[in-house]
Design an enzyme around this catalytic site. Structure first.
Site, PDB file in Angstrom:
ATOM      1  N   ASP A 187       0.974  -1.017  -0.066  1.00 41.90           N
ATOM      2  CA  ASP A 187       0.033  -0.267   0.008  1.00 41.90           C
ATOM      3  C   ASP A 187       0.922   1.382   0.035  1.00 41.90           C
ATOM      4  O   ASP A 187       1.257   1.671   1.119  1.00 41.90           O
ATOM      5  CB  ASP A 187      -0.888  -0.018   1.279  1.00 41.90           C
ATOM      6  CG  ASP A 187      -2.111   1.148   1.132  1.00 41.90           C
ATOM      7  OD1 ASP A 187      -1.778   2.195   0.389  1.00 41.90           O
ATOM      8  OD2 ASP A 187      -2.937   1.041   1.919  1.00 41.90           O
ATOM      9  N   HIS A 192       0.829   8.014   4.090  1.00 43.34           N
ATOM     10  CA  HIS A 192       1.187   7.025   5.424  1.00 43.34           C
ATOM     11  C   HIS A 192       2.838   7.418   5.435  1.00 43.34           C
ATOM     12  O   HIS A 192       3.167   6.912   6.445  1.00 43.34           O
ATOM     13  CB  HIS A 192       0.810   5.570   5.276  1.00 43.34           C
ATOM     14  CG  HIS A 192      -0.685   5.336   5.091  1.00 43.34           C
ATOM     15  ND1 HIS A 192      -1.581   5.572   5.974  1.00 43.34           N
ATOM     16  CD2 HIS A 192      -1.007   4.938   3.590  1.00 43.34           C
ATOM     17  CE1 HIS A 192      -2.781   5.150   5.427  1.00 43.34           C
ATOM     18  NE2 HIS A 192      -2.376   4.658   4.216  1.00 43.34           N
ATOM     19  N   ILE A 207      -0.556   9.312   8.551  1.00 44.44           N
ATOM     20  CA  ILE A 207      -1.408   8.263   9.393  1.00 44.44           C
ATOM     21  C   ILE A 207      -0.990   6.756   9.360  1.00 44.44           C
ATOM     22  O   ILE A 207      -0.555   6.598   8.108  1.00 44.44           O
ATOM     23  CB  ILE A 207      -2.960   8.587   9.371  1.00 44.44           C
ATOM     24  CG1 ILE A 207      -3.455   8.255   8.081  1.00 44.44           C
ATOM     25  CG2 ILE A 207      -3.319   9.840   9.881  1.00 44.44           C
ATOM     26  CD1 ILE A 207      -4.992   8.484   7.852  1.00 44.44           C
ATOM     27  N   GLY A 210      -5.162   1.875   8.204  1.00 40.76           N
ATOM     28  CA  GLY A 210      -6.084   1.157   8.976  1.00 40.76           C
ATOM     29  C   GLY A 210      -6.176  -0.252   9.087  1.00 40.76           C
ATOM     30  O   GLY A 210      -6.236  -1.023   9.981  1.00 40.76           O
TER      31      GLY A 210
END
Length: 287
Positions: A187, A192, A207, A210
């Site tokens: 990903d 991120h 961040i 998830g």
């Protein structure tokens, strides 16, 4: 409009060949925080190839992809990655995931929900190898600013949190470099890793994925409530209720459901932000 809901849902299923080996599994486990303490026999089941078992949430990255990837490249979908968040994820495993494997994943968008200020893309996938079905999954991809097209809103049912004391509560630290390591699973969203990109998306800093929080929570359940036996896990679903920043701590609360002994309900929160919600509507089904 960047999302053409009719075209997306009407598109033919997409088939992708997936191949993985022990190195991919080891990288995934390290990416969700396995290996601390490094010589703990319980952790070596995640980090040493001679003892390796596979946490079922590995299926979200098997083959070097992510659960979202098919939904973001499907016909009728053209969105800005800065507007994308993972809204929810569920997996069902039909048998233990092998440490080495080749499978075919068939995926299609089954719905595009109109949430007013956002759209939610629902992506369903099935994976099978030569021996038959391996796992099924469903991803909900939240795209800010793409609602208002007159579509169905979709379900908004919420799971009530038990009022009694949890059966188990554990805390799991998120390393400062956790997102940088986890993104090596496939990903590559700069949200991120790139501070400037994260700021453009409305965040103070990059961040955590998830799906990294998702994997960390499932590992906590396996290790705490299932005796470390990942083969007992049959299904796992969660709604992503809030973000996690690298360097924070996850608090995972677990309630064994009664009279359904094969279900564990979870609450996952960020300790440093007064238990801000991270995962909600979260259930692990097991044998």
């Amino acid at each position: 409009m960047p999302i053409d809901a009719r075209q997306a849902v009407a598109a033919a299923p997409r088939r992708t060949s997936l191949t993985w080996d022990h190195k991919d599994v080891l990288l995934y486990h390290l990416g969700i925080g396995a290996g601390i303490p490094a010589t703990d026999p319980a952790e070596l089941r995640y980090t040493l190839e001679s003892r390796l078992h596979v946490l079922p949430s590995f299926t979200t990255v098997a083959g070097g992809g992510t659960a979202q990837s098919g939904g973001l490249t499907a016909p009728g979908v053209d969105v800005d990655l800065a507007a994308v968040l993972h809204g929810g994820q569920s997996i069902e495993v039909h048998r233990p995931i092998p440490a080495h494997g080749t499978a075919t994943r068939t995926s299609r968008i089954t719905a595009v929900h109109d949430k007013g200020k956002a759209a939610v893309i629902v992506l369903r996938a099935e994976a099978a190898d030569a021996e038959g079905p391996l796992w099924s999954s469903e991803s909900e991809i939240f795209v800010k600013g793409e609602g208002g097209f007159g579509g169905e809103r979709g379900s908004s049912t919420r799971l009530k949190q038990p009022v009694r004391t949890p059966d188990h509560t554990v805390e799991r630290p998120v390393r400062e470099d956790q997102a940088l390591l986890y993104r090596l699973n496939g990903d590559w969203n700069p949200l991120h890793a790139d501070p400037g990109f994260a700021e453009r998306a409305g965040y103070d800093r990059p961040i955590l994925h998830g799906l990294c929080s998702y994997g960390m929570a499932l590992k906590a359940v396996a290790d705490t409530a299932l005796g470390g036996d990942v083969a007992r896990i049959r299904a796992y679903r969660a709604r992503f209720a809030g973000v996690v920043y690298p360097g924070e701590t996850l608090r995972v609360r677990m309630w064994r459901e009664t009279p359904a002994p094969g279900r564990i309900q979870l609450s996952v929160t960020a300790v440093e932000r007064e238990d801000a919600p991270v995962l909600a509507d979260t259930v692990v089904t097991h044998t």
